[in-house]
Design an enzyme around this catalytic site. Structure first.
Site, PDB file in Angstrom:
ATOM      1  N   HIS A 229       9.154  -3.795  -2.867  1.00 14.23           N
ATOM      2  CA  HIS A 229       8.316  -4.053  -1.687  1.00 14.23           C
ATOM      3  C   HIS A 229       9.162  -4.554  -0.517  1.00 14.23           C
ATOM      4  O   HIS A 229      10.070  -5.369  -0.691  1.00 14.23           O
ATOM      5  CB  HIS A 229       7.253  -5.102  -2.027  1.00 14.23           C
ATOM      6  CG  HIS A 229       6.298  -5.384  -0.907  1.00 14.23           C
ATOM      7  ND1 HIS A 229       5.274  -4.527  -0.562  1.00 14.23           N
ATOM      8  CD2 HIS A 229       6.219  -6.423  -0.044  1.00 14.23           C
ATOM      9  CE1 HIS A 229       4.607  -5.042   0.466  1.00 14.23           C
ATOM     10  NE2 HIS A 229       5.166  -6.178   0.795  1.00 14.23           N
TER      11      HIS A 229
ATOM     12  N   ASP B 287       0.810  -1.215   0.000  1.00 12.31           N
ATOM     13  CA  ASP B 287       0.000   0.000   0.000  1.00 12.31           C
ATOM     14  C   ASP B 287       0.847   1.270   0.000  1.00 12.31           C
ATOM     15  O   ASP B 287       0.404   2.312   0.446  1.00 12.31           O
ATOM     16  CB  ASP B 287      -0.938  -0.006   1.209  1.00 12.31           C
ATOM     17  CG  ASP B 287      -0.163  -0.099   2.530  1.00 12.31           C
ATOM     18  OD1 ASP B 287       1.085  -0.159   2.479  1.00 12.31           O
ATOM     19  OD2 ASP B 287      -0.798  -0.117   3.586  1.00 12.31           O
TER      20      ASP B 287
ATOM     21  N   CYS C 193       4.830   0.017   2.868  1.00 12.11           N
ATOM     22  CA  CYS C 193       5.329  -1.282   3.329  1.00 12.11           C
ATOM     23  C   CYS C 193       6.587  -1.171   4.181  1.00 12.11           C
ATOM     24  O   CYS C 193       6.770  -1.937   5.121  1.00 12.11           O
ATOM     25  CB  CYS C 193       5.553  -2.218   2.144  1.00 12.11           C
ATOM     26  SG  CYS C 193       6.671  -1.573   0.881  1.00 12.11           S
TER      27      CYS C 193
ATOM     28  N   HIS D 291       4.100  15.098 -11.611  1.00 10.50           N
ATOM     29  CA  HIS D 291       3.365  14.116 -10.831  1.00 10.50           C
ATOM     30  C   HIS D 291       4.355  13.221 -10.094  1.00 10.50           C
ATOM     31  O   HIS D 291       5.274  12.675 -10.706  1.00 10.50           O
ATOM     32  CB  HIS D 291       2.492  13.248 -11.745  1.00 10.50           C
ATOM     33  CG  HIS D 291       1.464  14.044 -12.493  1.00 10.50           C
ATOM     34  ND1 HIS D 291       0.724  13.516 -13.548  1.00 10.50           N
ATOM     35  CD2 HIS D 291       1.063  15.346 -12.366  1.00 10.50           C
ATOM     36  CE1 HIS D 291      -0.082  14.456 -14.028  1.00 10.50           C
ATOM     37  NE2 HIS D 291       0.106  15.571 -13.307  1.00 10.50           N
TER      38      HIS D 291
END
Length: 311
Positions: A231, A120, A123, A305
């Site tokens: 991750h 999410d 982590c 962005h």
């Protein structure tokens, strides 16, 4: 006929086998273990009892009852290294080497296991909370606090955390890291290691190495995280004796460090990592899908962005 249940522990996690019978064979057990652990039948190495000792799985026609196993027992599954000792006499292990290997297994107190946290964008922070508290931050408050702590630390030490190190102006970085969609990395690991006075050892499965944050400070405690390229997950050791878990280790604990180093090498060899040049990200500002970190960096530079999510 009653079922024959077994607990299984491997580096991929915990499993339960409950579809065997007392008269099931070792061959059937090996098939179940291979399916659960993703280790080939020929590479399975099974340990049982306490202290864990090698369990003979060569007699495939033997029943589970005849083998000495009991329902409810825990099996430790490892991957046996393939070798050519029979073909090459030079590669045969000496008796002393074999005894040393057996002693190391019998003296081992547990096995390092990965606890999977949500992908999410937080982590790293979720993983750190787990190794510090041996539980997950269900409320999300700790993750938010970690982000604010990092921002505050950086803003107060702009000499250490300069724009050159951060890759963007300090104020911009501090605002960015507090966003729930921003990923933590080496900078955050360094800040948090120093704040808590612990060494954070990151098992890098892409490169098969361990990166140790806070190592130069000689902190007395070490924790372990696993990183697959995008991750983070926490690592913990589960005791062979009573199933208790441990997430903090003495920094002088070389046995656990070697265990983690082996885990890194095995994960790399079995490609348990994400190819950062080809994985897919989604820009959470405009919704465009991007392949790899290079495209994401180019998109961020061209549009401004900076919020991306894993797909």
């Amino acid at each position: 006929m009653s079922s024959f249940a077994l607990r299984v522990k491997s580096k991929s996690g915990h499993h339960i086998i409950n579809n065997l019978q007392p008269e099931s064979t070792i061959k059937e057990l090996k098939s179940e273990l291979a399916s659960l652990t993703h280790i080939t039948v020929h590479s399975l190495q099974v340990l049982s009892g306490f202290p864990p000792k090698l369990f003979d799985i060569t007699n495939e026609n033997q029943t589970l009852t005849a083998s000495g196993l009991t329902s409810g027992e825990t099996l430790i599954i490892e991957e046996r290294a393939e070798n050519k000792q029979e073909q090459d006499p030079k590669m045969r292990a000496s008796s002393s080497e074999l005894l040393q290997a057996i002693n190391e297994q019998e003296n081992c107190q547990g096995i390092l296991i990965k606890h999977v946290v949500p992908a999410d964008n937080s982590c790293l922070f979720s993983s750190l909370f787990f190794v510090l508290n041996r539980k997950i931050d269900d409320s999300g408050e700790a993750v938010k606090w970690f982000r604010e702590l990092v921002a505050e630390t950086i803003s107060k030490d702009t000499e250490t955390y300069s724009e050159a190190i951060l890759g963007k102006p300090v104020t911009e970085y501090c605002s960015w890291i507090k966003e729930p969609t921003s990923w933590g990395g080496a900078i955050e690991l360094s800040v948090l290691a120093n704040h808590y006075g612990i060494e954070i050892a990151v098992v890098d499965t892409m490169n098969g190495i361990i990166n140790r944050f806070g190592e130069d400070q000689k902190y007395p405690v070490r924790v372990y995280l696993m990183f697959d390229g995008i991750h983070y997950d926490p690592l913990y050791m589960e005791s062979f004796k009573d199933g208790d878990i441990k997430t903090m280790f003495q920094s002088e604990d070389e046995a656990t460090l070697k265990h983690a180093e082996q885990l890194a090498r095995e994960a790399k060899s079995s490609r348990q990592f994400t190819d950062v040049d080809n994985f897919t990200l989604k820009c959470l500002v405009c919704g465009i899908l991007l392949r790899g970190q290079v495209e994401a960096q180019q998109h961020a530079k061209g549009t401004g962005h900076a919020n991306f999510g894993e797909v």
